[in-house]
Every structure is written in C-alpha cells, then in structure tokens.
Design a protein around this motif. Structure first.
Motif, PDB file in Angstrom:
ATOM      1  N   TYR A  11       0.834  -1.201   0.000  1.00  0.00           N
ATOM      2  CA  TYR A  11       0.000   0.000   0.000  1.00  0.00           C
ATOM      3  C   TYR A  11       0.874   1.258   0.000  1.00  0.00           C
ATOM      4  O   TYR A  11       2.082   1.176   0.193  1.00  0.00           O
ATOM      5  CB  TYR A  11      -0.899  -0.005   1.238  1.00  0.00           C
ATOM      6  N   ARG A 131       3.291  -1.879  -7.154  1.00  0.00           N
ATOM      7  CA  ARG A 131       2.043  -2.562  -6.785  1.00  0.00           C
ATOM      8  C   ARG A 131       1.931  -3.939  -7.436  1.00  0.00           C
ATOM      9  O   ARG A 131       1.225  -4.806  -6.949  1.00  0.00           O
ATOM     10  CB  ARG A 131       0.825  -1.731  -7.242  1.00  0.00           C
ATOM     11  N   ASP A 182      -5.660   3.392  -2.427  1.00  0.00           N
ATOM     12  CA  ASP A 182      -5.644   1.969  -2.035  1.00  0.00           C
ATOM     13  C   ASP A 182      -6.828   1.239  -2.658  1.00  0.00           C
ATOM     14  O   ASP A 182      -6.694   0.112  -3.126  1.00  0.00           O
ATOM     15  CB  ASP A 182      -5.720   1.816  -0.505  1.00  0.00           C
ATOM     16  N   THR A 186      -6.350  -1.656  -5.489  1.00  0.00           N
ATOM     17  CA  THR A 186      -6.637  -3.063  -5.152  1.00  0.00           C
ATOM     18  C   THR A 186      -7.824  -3.623  -5.935  1.00  0.00           C
ATOM     19  O   THR A 186      -8.017  -4.829  -5.969  1.00  0.00           O
ATOM     20  CB  THR A 186      -6.939  -3.241  -3.646  1.00  0.00           C
ATOM     21  N   ILE A 194      -2.036  -7.064  -5.242  1.00  0.00           N
ATOM     22  CA  ILE A 194      -2.378  -8.278  -4.483  1.00  0.00           C
ATOM     23  C   ILE A 194      -1.121  -8.732  -3.752  1.00  0.00           C
ATOM     24  O   ILE A 194      -0.020  -8.300  -4.093  1.00  0.00           O
ATOM     25  CB  ILE A 194      -2.831  -9.444  -5.408  1.00  0.00           C
TER      26      ILE A 194
END
Ligand code: CDP
Ligand code: CDP
Length: 227
Positions: A11, A131, A182, A186, A194
């Motif tokens: 995050y 990410r 976030d 996600t 993930i």
C-alpha cells in the motif's frame, strides 16, 4: 555471490520506496521506483490535457513519453526524468497523487510501463517497488516482499514526508488520498495490488526504518545463499 531480483509491493506510504532504495544501496543493486514512472505519465497527461478515455490520445501521449532515471551527482540518489527534464520533485505533489491511480488503471499505460520495467530488470541485481512487481513485472523474482502498515501511521508518515518537502497538507486530505488510491489500486481490472502467494509480509507499523531495511537485507542474503 549471485545477484537476485527483489520485488517490493504494498500500500501507499508504508515505506516501500525508502526501504527499497536503502536495501539497493547496501547490496550495491540498481533501484527502480515504478511508482515514479506512473507519476511521470500522470504529470504528462495533466500538462498535455490528454483525454484518458480516448485510446488514440493515450497511445499518442505514450509514444511521446520518455522516462529515465539518473543518479544525482552529489546525493547519489536516482532522480526521475521525463523527456529529459528532472521531475523528481513535481511528481510527488498532491495534484499528481490525486490523479495517478486513475491513470494507472489504463491498460495501455500499464503495458508500456511493464515493458520498460522488464527491460530494466534484464540483468539481475535490482530492487523494484510498486504494486504489481512480484505479481506481473517479475513473477519469478527471487525475493518478494509485501509491505504494509496501519492506515493512520501511513497517513502520518506521508504527511510528514510532504511537510519536509515544504508541502503543507491537511492530515484528512492525506488520509482521503491514501484511501482512494488503495481502493483503486486493489480493485482495478488490470494487475491490481495483491499479495503474491510467495511474498513475505513485512508490517512496518512498529518498526524503525533501520530495522525493516536490515530485515530485508537478511532475507536477501539467505536467498542468495540458496542459489
Ligand atoms: O509512494 P506511494 O506509495 O504513495 O505511491 P507510488 O509508489 O509513487 O505509486 C503511485 C501510484 O502509482 C499508486 O498509487 C498506483 O496507482 C500506481 N502504481 C501502479 O499502479 N503500479 C506500480 N507498480 C506502481 C505504482
Ligand atoms: O513507498 P511508500 O509510499 O510505501 O513509502 P515511502 O515513501 O518509502 O515512506 C513514507 C515515509 O515513511 C518516508 O518518509 C519514510 O522515511 C517513512 N518511514 C518509513 O518508511 N518506515 C518507518 N519505519 C518509519 C518512517
């Protein structure tokens, strides 16, 4: 000793970039901040009023974008350049943070960035944070870290970071931005954030910066010994 690929995902504002940078420096590895690349694309899109819903405009803009990293002579830190201009400071501003996750949902943007990132990691000895590094960019990375920290702690850290760069932002605004990013990061269709199954979770809430760096360097050391 054999060089490895280290992927750090997680995050916003839990310490990925600062930790990755330090780990790379200690191991004498290359460090790549993949978020800086998405931030640079966002800066270009904003400055050129690119219509994000128009695939042709997006493709044209992407063909005009050149992102490179160069080491600063005195600090030794890698800085981000967009079409030859140093944008390191600008891409951290809130106006970029407010738009970057939306830009990062665009498939063509992700494909362009992932292709560049894969090239950067061709020779091992690299630490990359972002990410989708362990899931998409380097799915066979030797060490995958999934970094996390309590939400309030992350928000306070980010606010302090901005304050240190002379940008005064209300804590509630920082929180709103982190929450929004976030969520988008996600839940997006293209390579969402993930935790890859083989990633090691590092929760930095109660860790000192030095501790998390040492922890990852140790993990890297044991991976290298196994090779
Ligand atoms: O530093 P911070 O965690 O706030 O963000 P960053 O790493 O600079 O990334 C900014 C944004 O870029 C993220 O919120 C994601 O929307 C996007 N990003 C991404 O989609 N994929 C990556 N590998 C890295 C960043
Ligand atoms: O890359 P990401 O957005 O995950 O976080 P960062 O920009 O590396 O870190 C956000 C801020 O938290 C930086 O100012 C770090 O120095 C600070 N910090 C940390 O990373 N770890 C701690 N244990 C304490 C503070």
């Amino acid at each position: 000793m054999k060089k490895i690929v280290i992927a750090i995902d997680g995050y916003s504002a839990c310490g990925k970039s600062s930790t990755a940078k330090q780990v790379a420096a200690l191991l004498k590895y290359k460090y790549v901040d993949s978020g800086a690349m998405y931030r640079s694309v966002t800066l270009y899109f904003l400055e050129h009023y690119v219509d994000m819903d128009n695939p042709k405009s997006v493709a044209r803009a992407l063909s005009e974008i050149d992102i490179t990293f160069h080491r600063h002579e005195t600090t030794g830190q890698n800085e981000t350049f967009l079409n030859g201009l140093n944008v390191e400071k600008e891409i951290r501003e809130m106006r970029i943070s407010d738009n970057v996750s939306q830009v990062s949902t665009i498939k063509a943007v992700r494909e362009a960035m992932v292709s560049l990132q894969k090239k950067m990691g061709k020779s091992k000895g690299i630490v990359m944070d972002g990410r989708d590094i362990g899931s998409v960019v380097f799915p066979t990375a030797d060490l995958k870290i999934f970094m996390t920290a309590d939400f309030d702690v992350r928000a306070e850290r980010r606010q302090k970071e901005l304050f240190d760069k002379n940008e005064l932002v209300d804590l509630d605004d920082v929180k709103a931005n982190l929450k929004k990013r976030d969520l988008i990061d996600t839940t997006r269709a293209e390579s969402p954030l993930i935790k890859p199954e083989d990633a090691i979770v590092v929760d930095t809430t109660h860790m000192f910066f030095k501790e998390q760096v040492e922890h990852i360097v140790q993990l890297a050391g044991s991976r290298m010994l196994r090779m």
